[in-house]
Design a protein around this motif. Structure first.
Motif, short mmCIF file in Angstrom:
data_model
loop_
_atom_site.label_atom_id
_atom_site.label_comp_id
_atom_site.label_asym_id
_atom_site.label_seq_id
_atom_site.Cartn_x
_atom_site.Cartn_y
_atom_site.Cartn_z
N LEU A 125 -4.25 51.44 -4.44
CA LEU A 125 -3.47 52.39 -4.12
C LEU A 125 -1.83 51.50 -3.81
CD1 LEU A 125 -5.83 54.97 -2.82
CD2 LEU A 125 -5.01 54.92 -5.30
N ALA A 126 -0.91 52.61 -3.27
CA ALA A 126 0.26 52.17 -3.03
C ALA A 126 0.18 50.96 -1.74
CB ALA A 126 0.89 53.26 -2.15
N PRO A 127 0.66 49.85 -2.07
CA PRO A 127 0.31 48.96 -0.99
C PRO A 127 0.97 48.72 0.22
CG PRO A 127 1.99 48.19 -2.98
CD PRO A 127 1.53 49.38 -2.98
N GLU A 128 1.84 49.74 0.74
CA GLU A 128 2.46 49.98 2.14
C GLU A 128 1.28 50.33 3.14
OE1 GLU A 128 3.51 52.31 -0.40
OE2 GLU A 128 4.98 50.76 -1.26
N PRO A 129 1.57 49.62 4.27
CA PRO A 129 0.54 49.89 5.30
C PRO A 129 0.73 51.48 5.64
CG PRO A 129 1.78 48.03 5.82
CD PRO A 129 2.28 48.32 4.57
N ALA A 130 1.59 52.07 5.83
CA ALA A 130 1.79 53.37 5.85
C ALA A 130 1.06 54.35 5.24
CB ALA A 130 3.21 54.07 6.20
N ALA A 131 1.11 53.92 3.90
CA ALA A 131 0.27 54.85 2.94
C ALA A 131 -1.22 54.30 3.05
CB ALA A 131 0.57 54.27 1.48
N PHE A 132 -1.73 53.54 3.26
CA PHE A 132 -2.92 53.04 3.94
C PHE A 132 -3.32 53.78 5.21
CE2 PHE A 132 -6.23 50.64 6.61
CZ PHE A 132 -7.20 51.12 5.72
N ALA A 133 -2.55 53.98 5.96
CA ALA A 133 -2.78 54.55 7.34
C ALA A 133 -2.98 55.98 6.95
CB ALA A 133 -1.47 54.36 8.30
N TYR A 134 -2.16 56.58 6.18
CA TYR A 134 -2.24 58.07 5.70
C TYR A 134 -3.57 58.06 4.93
CZ TYR A 134 -1.04 62.56 4.07
OH TYR A 134 -1.34 64.10 3.54
N PHE A 135 -3.86 57.44 3.98
CA PHE A 135 -5.24 57.66 3.27
C PHE A 135 -6.29 57.62 4.16
CE2 PHE A 135 -8.72 55.79 1.05
CZ PHE A 135 -9.10 56.63 0.15
N ALA A 136 -6.59 56.67 5.46
CA ALA A 136 -7.60 56.31 5.97
C ALA A 136 -7.49 57.71 7.17
CB ALA A 136 -7.49 55.13 7.15
N LEU A 137 -6.42 58.05 7.65
CA LEU A 137 -6.39 59.50 8.20
C LEU A 137 -6.92 60.63 7.58
CD1 LEU A 137 -5.30 61.12 10.95
CD2 LEU A 137 -3.22 61.43 9.93
N VAL A 138 -6.45 60.92 6.39
CA VAL A 138 -7.15 61.96 5.53
C VAL A 138 -8.77 61.70 5.25
CG1 VAL A 138 -7.37 62.88 3.31
CG2 VAL A 138 -5.24 62.27 4.15
N VAL A 139 -9.18 60.41 5.02
CA VAL A 139 -10.53 60.21 4.98
C VAL A 139 -11.31 60.58 6.15
CG1 VAL A 139 -12.39 58.44 5.03
CG2 VAL A 139 -10.56 58.60 3.32
N TRP A 140 -10.75 60.30 7.45
CA TRP A 140 -11.37 60.56 8.83
C TRP A 140 -11.32 62.18 8.89
CZ3 TRP A 140 -8.41 60.59 13.87
CH2 TRP A 140 -9.18 60.85 14.99
N LEU A 141 -10.30 62.90 8.52
CA LEU A 141 -10.02 64.25 8.87
C LEU A 141 -11.20 65.06 7.74
CD1 LEU A 141 -6.41 64.85 9.19
CD2 LEU A 141 -8.08 64.77 10.93
N VAL A 142 -11.40 64.51 6.67
CA VAL A 142 -12.32 65.25 5.75
C VAL A 142 -13.69 64.82 6.25
CG1 VAL A 142 -13.42 64.82 3.43
CG2 VAL A 142 -10.97 64.99 3.55
N MET A 143 -13.96 63.73 6.91
CA MET A 143 -15.38 63.20 7.63
C MET A 143 -15.53 64.45 8.86
SD MET A 143 -15.71 59.31 7.47
CE MET A 143 -16.70 58.55 6.05
N LEU A 144 -14.50 64.47 9.54
CA LEU A 144 -14.55 65.30 10.92
C LEU A 144 -14.83 66.75 10.35
CD1 LEU A 144 -11.61 63.94 12.95
CD2 LEU A 144 -14.08 63.70 13.51
N THR A 145 -14.09 67.21 9.28
CA THR A 145 -14.18 68.73 8.84
C THR A 145 -15.47 68.72 8.25
OG1 THR A 145 -11.80 68.69 8.24
CG2 THR A 145 -13.19 70.21 7.00
#
Length: 194
Positions: A125-145
């Motif tokens: 996926l997009a090689p930018e650190p900010a894009a990875f951080a966003y992906f990880a945040l979404v994964v975390w939020l899905v897990m929390l939900t």
């Protein structure tokens, strides 16, 4: 009576001790996150075509939502303790919920990061650190939900069998209306709320 902050502190300590007393559960969940991320990443290794990417995101959501159903028996067991202790005035339900969230937030964050790190970079996926951080945040939020969803249903379900059936059915609805299977423009009006 204790203040809400004191109750949260006491209960968070109790939950943390429970997690520390079962290190194999914690280790298994962390290992599962890493292995699932590496496995899924190796299947979709460097894919660039639209169909494969959509397949990746659809399965990613499926895995994340279904991986939290293992908590149902734990929440059902905790419910009995919660009902007994709150009926005796030991603490408030709100203190229980807040302390439980405080303990599970970092646990689920660790699981989300351990899953996201291999899968994100292997898929390419997009090689930018900010894009990875966003992906990880979404994964975390899905897990929390999903974790909160299972906790909520366990408060309503009378037993594991009913709870598991309801969780499975509703998670199936979440998959169906996630946007990967039916385009929003093709959903009949009476189902748009989903």
């Amino acid at each position: 009576a204790n203040s809400p902050a004191a109750e949260v502190r006491i209960l968070a300590g109790r939950f943390a001790k429970t997690v520390l007393r079962t290190p194999q559960l914690f280790a298994a969940r962390m290992a599962q996150s890493v292995l699932a991320g590496a496995f899924l990443g190796s299947i979709f290794l460097g894919t660039t075509d639209l169909q494969s990417r959509l397949g990746f995101f659809a399965f990613n959501l499926t895995y994340l939502l279904s991986s939290t159903t293992e908590a149902l028996p734990v929440f059902l067991h905790e419910r009995r303790i919660l009902e007994r202790e709150t009926s005796r005035g030991a603490y408030r339900v709100s203190s229980y919920v807040a302390s439980n969230a405080a303990v599970f937030l970092p646990f689920l964050l660790a699981a989300a990061l351990l899953y996201a790190a291999p899968v994100y970079w292997l898929v390419g996926l997009a090689p930018e650190p900010a894009a990875f951080a966003y992906f990880a945040l979404v994964v975390w939020l899905v897990m929390l939900t999903a974790n909160s969803f299972v906790a909520c249903l366990s408060a309503l379900a009378p037993n594991y069998i009913v709870g598991n059936s309801v969780v499975a059915g509703l998670i199936g609805c979440f998959f169906l209306f996630s946007g990967y299977f039916v385009a929003s423009k093709n959903i009949p009006r009476y189902w748009v709320f989903m």
